[in-house]
Design a protein around this motif. Structure first.
Motif, short mmCIF file in Angstrom:
data_model
loop_
_atom_site.label_atom_id
_atom_site.label_comp_id
_atom_site.label_asym_id
_atom_site.label_seq_id
_atom_site.Cartn_x
_atom_site.Cartn_y
_atom_site.Cartn_z
N GLY A 128 0.81 -1.21 0.00
CA GLY A 128 0.00 0.00 0.00
C GLY A 128 0.84 1.26 0.00
O GLY A 128 2.06 1.22 0.19
N PRO A 129 0.18 2.40 -0.17
CA PRO A 129 0.91 3.68 -0.17
C PRO A 129 1.66 3.94 1.13
O PRO A 129 2.68 4.64 1.13
N ASP A 130 1.18 3.34 2.23
CA ASP A 130 1.84 3.55 3.52
C ASP A 130 2.98 2.56 3.76
O ASP A 130 3.60 2.57 4.83
N GLY A 131 3.28 1.68 2.77
CA GLY A 131 4.39 0.74 2.91
C GLY A 131 4.00 -0.57 3.54
O GLY A 131 4.85 -1.48 3.66
N ARG A 132 2.77 -0.71 3.95
CA ARG A 132 2.33 -1.97 4.54
C ARG A 132 1.81 -2.89 3.43
O ARG A 132 1.26 -2.43 2.43
N PHE A 133 2.00 -4.19 3.64
CA PHE A 133 1.55 -5.16 2.64
C PHE A 133 0.03 -5.35 2.73
O PHE A 133 -0.52 -5.60 3.81
N LEU A 134 -0.61 -5.21 1.58
CA LEU A 134 -2.04 -5.47 1.48
C LEU A 134 -2.29 -6.92 1.05
O LEU A 134 -3.36 -7.47 1.32
N TYR A 135 -1.32 -7.47 0.35
CA TYR A 135 -1.44 -8.87 -0.07
C TYR A 135 -0.03 -9.44 -0.24
O TYR A 135 0.89 -8.77 -0.75
N ILE A 136 0.14 -10.69 0.21
CA ILE A 136 1.38 -11.43 -0.01
C ILE A 136 1.00 -12.86 -0.33
O ILE A 136 0.17 -13.47 0.36
N SER A 137 1.57 -13.40 -1.40
CA SER A 137 1.24 -14.77 -1.80
C SER A 137 1.88 -15.76 -0.83
O SER A 137 2.93 -15.48 -0.22
N PRO A 179 7.29 6.52 -9.28
CA PRO A 179 5.94 5.94 -9.29
C PRO A 179 5.42 5.63 -10.68
O PRO A 179 4.54 4.81 -10.83
N GLY A 180 5.99 6.25 -11.69
CA GLY A 180 5.45 6.03 -13.03
C GLY A 180 6.21 5.02 -13.85
O GLY A 180 5.89 4.83 -15.02
N HIS A 181 7.19 4.38 -13.28
CA HIS A 181 8.03 3.48 -14.08
C HIS A 181 8.22 2.13 -13.37
O HIS A 181 8.20 2.05 -12.15
N HIS A 182 8.41 1.12 -14.20
CA HIS A 182 8.76 -0.19 -13.69
C HIS A 182 10.25 -0.20 -13.35
O HIS A 182 11.05 0.47 -14.00
N HIS A 201 13.74 -8.86 -7.84
CA HIS A 201 12.63 -8.06 -7.33
C HIS A 201 12.15 -7.14 -8.45
O HIS A 201 12.94 -6.36 -9.00
N LEU A 202 10.86 -7.24 -8.78
CA LEU A 202 10.27 -6.40 -9.81
C LEU A 202 8.97 -5.82 -9.29
O LEU A 202 8.13 -6.55 -8.74
N CYS A 203 8.79 -4.51 -9.43
CA CYS A 203 7.54 -3.90 -8.98
C CYS A 203 7.17 -2.74 -9.90
O CYS A 203 8.02 -2.20 -10.62
N HIS A 204 5.89 -2.36 -9.85
CA HIS A 204 5.41 -1.21 -10.63
C HIS A 204 4.23 -0.59 -9.89
O HIS A 204 3.52 -1.26 -9.12
N PRO A 205 4.01 0.69 -10.09
CA PRO A 205 2.93 1.38 -9.35
C PRO A 205 1.56 0.97 -9.87
O PRO A 205 1.39 0.59 -11.03
N ILE A 206 0.55 1.07 -8.99
CA ILE A 206 -0.85 0.84 -9.39
C ILE A 206 -1.68 2.04 -8.95
O ILE A 206 -1.37 2.71 -7.94
N PHE A 207 -2.75 2.31 -9.71
CA PHE A 207 -3.61 3.47 -9.44
C PHE A 207 -5.06 3.01 -9.46
O PHE A 207 -5.42 2.07 -10.21
N ASP A 208 -5.89 3.70 -8.63
CA ASP A 208 -7.29 3.32 -8.59
C ASP A 208 -8.05 3.96 -9.75
O ASP A 208 -7.44 4.61 -10.62
N SER A 216 2.10 -0.26 -4.77
CA SER A 216 2.89 -0.92 -5.82
C SER A 216 2.59 -2.42 -5.81
O SER A 216 2.34 -3.01 -4.77
N ARG A 217 2.60 -2.95 -6.98
CA ARG A 217 2.37 -4.39 -7.19
C ARG A 217 3.67 -4.99 -7.73
O ARG A 217 4.32 -4.42 -8.60
N GLY A 218 4.07 -6.11 -7.16
CA GLY A 218 5.33 -6.68 -7.63
C GLY A 218 5.47 -8.15 -7.28
O GLY A 218 4.55 -8.78 -6.76
#
Length: 625
Positions: A128-137, A179-182, A201-208, A216-218
């Motif tokens: 999430g934007p606050d750095g906390r994990f919203l989902y982890i597989s 935030p706009g780039h992978h 480690h690969l991540c990219h930003p997500i927007f509502d 970020s999703r990664g």
């Protein structure tokens, strides 16, 4: 009541009903009929108890109550709105069928995503934007040893388990991430069990839907095996480069010591060692050094009796390096002083913090060893495998150099021997030729050229198999044509056996005559049974052969004469026998006549017979002298 009913538009496309507090239906527009049918009531009748309870609850709590009701293929969101003053409840229905279809599709999509994410072999996450994990597989647990809940409860856990050497690079990566780039990065983590593993480690930003940043999703992919394979490839390439460099120095190195130093430099580079040496087992039972690293000499403080620095060149087979030779196996130790085979260090010897030794094996026999020492951080099986990989090349080049030196010495001795041989055969009357394995005429003397009337230029670039045997008349001692494979030289080449004193005749067209030789050929074989050289000698026996032929003719003529004389003798003998017979008869008759006529008549008869005998023809050799 009529006034109240006027508030309900009859043409509202959505269901609208009015119900008294006891659940009696007061009003229903056309759109609400499907609900009445679903509930099994009509206007003026009470709603089913389960619906009536909701009406009563809305009035009691004075707040709207909602529920979803499925009617056929449609789904309605029904709101129960209380009207306390009028002691009734208005029921409003909204067709949410399309929304429910979308929700179901969304639910199915989310379920599919979760199934995929939960079962992927990558460690997926949504931060999430606050750095906390919203989902982890769930794969985070087999990957790191830490469960999903531990990452959820501790947002800094990922940073904490990153290897200390990679943590700063990861923090800088997070700081610089746009935030706009992978973006991606590779780092190591230390698992709960203390194992070091590599991750990409690969991540990219997500927007509502409103375009607001939603985190970020990664994913973190375990690339440990790939990194290990890359490391193996780098190791193998380094080893192959080292081996190639070792083999290239076989030609470049002028001495065995230079070659040994080249091999040792590769061993030190491959293992990351400070110093080392290469030793060989000598025929005297001692180990003799082939090469020592410069660092060993620089740090050595061992002195001889005169006070000069020295490094021993001959070693007894004991201690750590001796153990490698005796057992013929590699080993390493990161505590040399405590090793059971350690014999301690001589005074002034450089400190030994770690040791790795690998035997040099040639044809199944240990001929020496490579020993390296003091790798930073100590040795492990990886360095042992690397050194074992280059050891065969080192053993091979050292043996090749030794064989090369022995070959050069043998060639030198052979040249001296050839010169001596040439000098010995130069003045021999017999023709001598040495034919090498390729069939070339390596050495020959003047007598050979003279016997066969061949020039030196003809033999210089010729091989025995190049001779056109159809242009040569070669016969055996009886004058029969000699087959090519029966020629003494060819016989020795084919059978690998010597041939002694064979008589052959060769027609010399240049002289229009025959030359007869007594030939012997003997092959000298290499250890593997191949031909090294064939030595042939040709003794000119032409005069002897001609003399023998003349004697043979004379003997044949003499035999004819003897036969003729024998026949004459036989005739003379027969004639003599007849004469003797007549003489005997005459003597007998004379004796008889003597008795009858007397001695005078007998004597006259004998005279007459003798005269007749003498008058007959006889061979000249019976004539009286």
């Amino acid at each position: 009541m009529k006034a109240r009913m006027e508030h309900f538009p009859a043409k509202n496309p959505n269901p609208v009903l009015s119900v008294e507090k006891d659940g009696t239906v007061l009003y229903s527009n056309e759109a609400a009929k499907p609900l009445l049918i679903e509930w099994g009531v009509e206007i003026g009748e009470k709603l089913p108890s389960r619906i009536g309870d909701i009406v009563e609850g809305a009035l009691c709590r004075n707040r709207p109550e909602k529920m979803e009701i499925k009617v056929g293929k449609k789904v309605y969101l029904v709101t129960f709105q209380s009207l306390l003053e009028e002691e009734c409840v208005n029921i409003y229905g909204f067709d949410i069928s399309d929304q429910k279809v979308l929700e179901e599709k969304l639910r199915e999509s989310e379920e599919k995503y979760r199934i995929v994410a939960d079962n992927t072999f990558d460690w997926e996450f949504w931060e999430g934007p606050d750095g906390r994990f919203l989902y982890i597989s769930p794969f985070c647990e087999p990957a790191t040893g830490y469960a999903v809940r531990e990452f959820m409860d501790n947002p800094d856990l990922l940073r904490e388990i990153i290897h200390s050497d990679d943590r700063q690079a990861f923090l800088q990566y997070k700081h610089d991430a746009s935030p706009g780039h992978h973006s991606d990065i590779e780092f190591r983590i230390i698992t709960k069990d203390g194992e070091i593993r590599w991750f990409h480690h690969l991540c990219h930003p997500i927007f509502d839907g409103k375009g607001c940043y939603a985190g970020s999703r990664g994913s973190n992919r375990d690339i440990t095996e790939r990194k290990q394979e890359e490391q193996r490839v780098r190791r193998y390439n380094r080893i192959l480069e080292g081996i190639n460099w070792i083999f290239s120095n076989v030609v470049q190195a002028k001495t065995e010591e230079e070659l040994g130093e080249a091999c040792l430099s590769i061993a030190l580079e491959v293992t990351g060692s400070e110093f080392g040496f290469i030793i060989e087992m000598g025929a005297d039972g001692l180990l003799h050094d082939v090469a020592k690293s410069e660092l060993a000499w620089e740090r050595c403080r061992m002195y001889d009796g005169t006070g000069h620095l020295y490094l021993p060149r001959d070693y007894p087979v004991h201690g750590l390096y001796g153990s490698v030779i005796i057992n013929g196996k590699s080993f390493f130790t990161n505590d040399p002083q405590s090793h059971p085979d350690s014999r301690g260090l001589p005074e002034g010897h450089p400190l030994l913090r770690s040791f790795l030794g690998v035997p040099l094996i040639q044809d199944g026999k240990t001929i020496g060893s490579i020993a390296v020492a003091n790798r930073e951080g100590g040795y492990n099986h990886e360095q042992q495998e690397d050194l074992e990989a280059i050891a065969p090349a080192v053993a091979q080049v050292l043996q090749r150099r030794k064989v090369e030196q022995e070959r050069k010495l043998a060639e030198k001795e052979l040249k001296v021997s050839e010169l001596r041989f040439k000098a010995l055969v130069q003045d021999l009357e017999s023709g001598v030729v040495l034919i090498d394995a390729e069939g070339k005429f390596a050495i020959y003397n003047p007598a050979l050229l003279q016997i066969f009337d061949i020039s030196e230029q003809e033999l210089e670039h010729m091989k025995i198999q190049d001779l056109n045997w159809d242009m040569w008349d070669v016969v055996d001692k009886d004058g029969n044509a000699l087959r090519f494979e029966s020629h003494p030289i060819q016989y020795a080449r084919i059978s690998r056996k010597p041939l002694k004193n064979q008589v052959i005749g060769v027609r010399r067209y240049s002289h229009e005559d025959w030359v007869w030789t007594l030939v012997s050929s003997e092959p000298l074989l290499n250890p593997d049974g191949s031909i090294n050289i064939i030595i042939c000698t040709f003794t000119d026996i032409t005069q002897l052969k001609n003399t023998e032929d003349a004697l043979k003719i004379a003997n044949e003529t003499l035999e004819e004469k003897v036969k003729e004389r024998t026949a004459e003798l036989e005739k003379a003998y027969i004639s003599l026998k007849e004469s003797e017979k007549g003489l005997a008869e005459a003597q007998r008759m004379a004796h008889i006549g003597k008795l009858q006529a007397g001695t005078k008549e007998q004597s006259r008869f004998m005279v007459i017979q003798r005269k007749k005998f003498l008058e007959r023809p006889h061979p000249s050799w019976l004539h009286p002298i």
